[in-house]
Design a protein around this motif. Sequence first.
Motif, PDB file in Angstrom:
ATOM      1  N   UNK A   5     -56.550  18.102 -20.093  1.00 47.02           N
ATOM      2  CA  UNK A   5     -57.042  19.371 -20.624  1.00 47.02           C
ATOM      3  C   UNK A   5     -57.788  20.141 -19.550  1.00 47.02           C
ATOM      4  N   UNK A   6     -57.833  21.478 -19.661  1.00 44.23           N
ATOM      5  CA  UNK A   6     -58.465  22.284 -18.623  1.00 44.23           C
ATOM      6  C   UNK A   6     -59.894  21.873 -18.309  1.00 44.23           C
ATOM      7  N   UNK A   7     -60.680  21.505 -19.339  1.00 44.86           N
ATOM      8  CA  UNK A   7     -62.076  21.165 -19.081  1.00 44.86           C
ATOM      9  C   UNK A   7     -62.245  19.781 -18.484  1.00 44.86           C
ATOM     10  N   UNK A   8     -61.135  19.038 -18.304  1.00 52.32           N
ATOM     11  CA  UNK A   8     -61.203  17.718 -17.703  1.00 52.32           C
ATOM     12  C   UNK A   8     -60.561  17.701 -16.319  1.00 52.32           C
ATOM     13  N   UNK A   9     -60.191  18.848 -15.814  1.00 54.73           N
ATOM     14  CA  UNK A   9     -59.599  18.925 -14.484  1.00 54.73           C
ATOM     15  C   UNK A   9     -60.641  19.375 -13.481  1.00 54.73           C
ATOM     16  N   UNK A  10     -60.517  18.873 -12.252  1.00 55.64           N
ATOM     17  CA  UNK A  10     -61.406  19.308 -11.198  1.00 55.64           C
ATOM     18  C   UNK A  10     -61.086  20.731 -10.781  1.00 55.64           C
ATOM     19  N   UNK A  11     -61.932  21.272  -9.953  1.00 54.70           N
ATOM     20  CA  UNK A  11     -61.770  22.649  -9.497  1.00 54.70           C
ATOM     21  C   UNK A  11     -60.919  22.696  -8.232  1.00 54.70           C
ATOM     22  N   UNK A  12     -60.284  23.820  -8.000  1.00 61.51           N
ATOM     23  CA  UNK A  12     -59.587  24.087  -6.750  1.00 61.51           C
ATOM     24  C   UNK A  12     -60.298  25.243  -6.059  1.00 61.51           C
ATOM     25  N   UNK A  13     -60.866  24.972  -4.900  1.00 60.14           N
ATOM     26  CA  UNK A  13     -61.532  26.015  -4.115  1.00 60.14           C
ATOM     27  C   UNK A  13     -60.659  26.329  -2.907  1.00 60.14           C
ATOM     28  N   UNK A  61     -60.774  14.917  -9.903  1.00 61.43           N
ATOM     29  CA  UNK A  61     -61.196  15.106  -8.511  1.00 61.43           C
ATOM     30  C   UNK A  61     -60.971  16.560  -8.102  1.00 61.43           C
ATOM     31  N   UNK A  62     -62.012  17.218  -7.639  1.00 62.25           N
ATOM     32  CA  UNK A  62     -61.896  18.605  -7.193  1.00 62.25           C
ATOM     33  C   UNK A  62     -61.275  18.666  -5.808  1.00 62.25           C
ATOM     34  N   UNK A  63     -60.622  19.780  -5.522  1.00 65.17           N
ATOM     35  CA  UNK A  63     -59.892  19.958  -4.269  1.00 65.17           C
ATOM     36  C   UNK A  63     -60.375  21.233  -3.585  1.00 65.17           C
ATOM     37  N   UNK A  64     -60.481  21.177  -2.272  1.00 60.30           N
ATOM     38  CA  UNK A  64     -60.756  22.378  -1.481  1.00 60.30           C
ATOM     39  C   UNK A  64     -59.724  22.460  -0.372  1.00 60.30           C
ATOM     40  N   UNK A  65     -59.133  23.625  -0.208  1.00 60.71           N
ATOM     41  CA  UNK A  65     -58.153  23.821   0.854  1.00 60.71           C
ATOM     42  C   UNK A  65     -58.583  24.998   1.721  1.00 60.71           C
ATOM     43  N   UNK A  66     -58.436  24.833   3.018  1.00 60.36           N
ATOM     44  CA  UNK A  66     -58.735  25.903   3.958  1.00 60.36           C
ATOM     45  C   UNK A  66     -57.421  26.567   4.330  1.00 60.36           C
ATOM     46  N   UNK A  67     -57.311  27.846   4.025  1.00 62.60           N
ATOM     47  CA  UNK A  67     -56.091  28.605   4.284  1.00 62.60           C
ATOM     48  C   UNK A  67     -56.467  29.815   5.127  1.00 62.60           C
ATOM     49  N   UNK A  80     -50.025  35.704  -4.168  1.00 60.30           N
ATOM     50  CA  UNK A  80     -49.122  35.489  -5.289  1.00 60.30           C
ATOM     51  C   UNK A  80     -49.400  34.173  -5.988  1.00 60.30           C
ATOM     52  N   UNK A  81     -49.702  33.143  -5.211  1.00 58.26           N
ATOM     53  CA  UNK A  81     -49.987  31.836  -5.802  1.00 58.26           C
ATOM     54  C   UNK A  81     -51.242  31.899  -6.662  1.00 58.26           C
ATOM     55  N   UNK A  82     -52.276  32.562  -6.170  1.00 59.29           N
ATOM     56  CA  UNK A  82     -53.512  32.690  -6.939  1.00 59.29           C
ATOM     57  C   UNK A  82     -53.302  33.552  -8.176  1.00 59.29           C
ATOM     58  N   UNK A  83     -52.466  34.576  -8.059  1.00 56.60           N
ATOM     59  CA  UNK A  83     -52.182  35.441  -9.208  1.00 56.60           C
ATOM     60  C   UNK A  83     -51.486  34.659 -10.307  1.00 56.60           C
ATOM     61  N   UNK A  84     -50.581  33.752  -9.937  1.00 58.84           N
ATOM     62  CA  UNK A  84     -49.896  32.940 -10.935  1.00 58.84           C
ATOM     63  C   UNK A  84     -50.884  32.059 -11.692  1.00 58.84           C
ATOM     64  N   UNK A  85     -51.885  31.568 -11.001  1.00 57.99           N
ATOM     65  CA  UNK A  85     -52.881  30.694 -11.633  1.00 57.99           C
ATOM     66  C   UNK A  85     -53.754  31.448 -12.620  1.00 57.99           C
ATOM     67  N   UNK A  86     -53.838  32.770 -12.461  1.00 62.22           N
ATOM     68  CA  UNK A  86     -54.704  33.562 -13.331  1.00 62.22           C
ATOM     69  C   UNK A  86     -54.116  33.769 -14.715  1.00 62.22           C
ATOM     70  N   UNK A  87     -52.831  33.453 -14.913  1.00 63.78           N
ATOM     71  CA  UNK A  87     -52.219  33.639 -16.231  1.00 63.78           C
ATOM     72  C   UNK A  87     -52.688  32.542 -17.177  1.00 63.78           C
ATOM     73  N   UNK A  94     -58.563  25.201 -12.202  1.00 60.92           N
ATOM     74  CA  UNK A  94     -59.086  26.558 -12.084  1.00 60.92           C
ATOM     75  C   UNK A  94     -59.362  26.836 -10.614  1.00 60.92           C
ATOM     76  N   UNK A  95     -58.846  27.948 -10.131  1.00 55.77           N
ATOM     77  CA  UNK A  95     -58.959  28.264  -8.702  1.00 55.77           C
ATOM     78  C   UNK A  95     -60.094  29.243  -8.451  1.00 55.77           C
ATOM     79  N   UNK A  96     -60.849  28.983  -7.398  1.00 58.24           N
ATOM     80  CA  UNK A  96     -61.900  29.886  -6.935  1.00 58.24           C
ATOM     81  C   UNK A  96     -61.592  30.254  -5.490  1.00 58.24           C
ATOM     82  N   UNK A  97     -61.544  31.549  -5.220  1.00 54.36           N
ATOM     83  CA  UNK A  97     -61.275  32.026  -3.864  1.00 54.36           C
ATOM     84  C   UNK A  97     -62.604  32.323  -3.181  1.00 54.36           C
ATOM     85  N   UNK A  98     -62.914  31.555  -2.152  1.00 51.00           N
ATOM     86  CA  UNK A  98     -64.129  31.730  -1.357  1.00 51.00           C
ATOM     87  C   UNK A  98     -63.775  32.404  -0.050  1.00 51.00           C
ATOM     88  N   UNK A  99     -64.395  33.550   0.196  1.00 50.02           N
ATOM     89  CA  UNK A  99     -64.112  34.305   1.420  1.00 50.02           C
ATOM     90  C   UNK A  99     -65.373  34.351   2.265  1.00 50.02           C
TER      91      UNK A  99
END
Length: 296
Positions: A5-13, A61-67, A80-87, A94-99
Amino acid sequence: MTAAPPDERGELVVVTGMTGAGRSTAAKELEDLGYFVVDNLPPSLLPDVERLVDESHGPRRSIAVVVDVRSGSFFAGLRGHLAERATPDAGGRRATLLFLDAADDVLVRRQEAARRPHPLQASGRLLDGLTRERRVLADLRAEADLLIDTSTLNVHQLTGRIAEAFGTPETTALKVVVISFGFKHGIPIDADFVADMRFLPNPHWVPELRPRTGRDPEVSAYVLSQPGAAEFLDAYVPVLTGVAEGYLRQNKRFMRVAVGCTGGKHRSVAMTEEIAARLRAAGHEAKAVHRDLGRE
């Protein structure tokens, strides 16, 4: 595998931003906070990384990727990938974009100090590369969930901002390891503090206590009842708690306290257990470790 379920998944930063703005520092801090970190990942591989982390570490387990622009043509697919996740029915984390950003003059100084060319400067100036990078990143900067300007931040201040945004009480708490040791086996080289318990009488010379260790109640009571033991604890533990609070202000979350006696069997073990207990009572996450117990 059934999706969690969404509330049991880690975050994607997703960490991105200008070269020299602190992406590596942010990634290291996220790793310290318990995130599974991948550097320089093509956005198209994000689903594969999530699947592998789910299988090996679990969906919590939460994930962080450097792009960044080093990904070349793959970088264009990030929006586009982040936009798809917003649906609503996208699923996944849940994705968080850190700039991360900074003023051009600051970025130039940092890159020059690191003696590294900008990945987009080609045969031009470093500033030319920064200008091209700003154009490429303009849309992502505008869409960022969290924008941090690091122009006036040092490393400790930046890690503090990351911890504030993505840490939890569990991951940002100070973790103290109190380790007993015997001086005859050498002082732990990674200790932040070293205390010497050889000022206390040695239970080794008490026949009924000699075969026991400082973890046994009889030995512990003997050591803690000796003249000077209580006075030492009453003075030393407040020093450690004060330093611990300073460590947290500097975003340092690990502290090692070494407590030694001759062999690491009686006095240091009993005092280590007591120091760890007092630190826990003061609200710190502290555990006792006995390096040389059993070596005699």
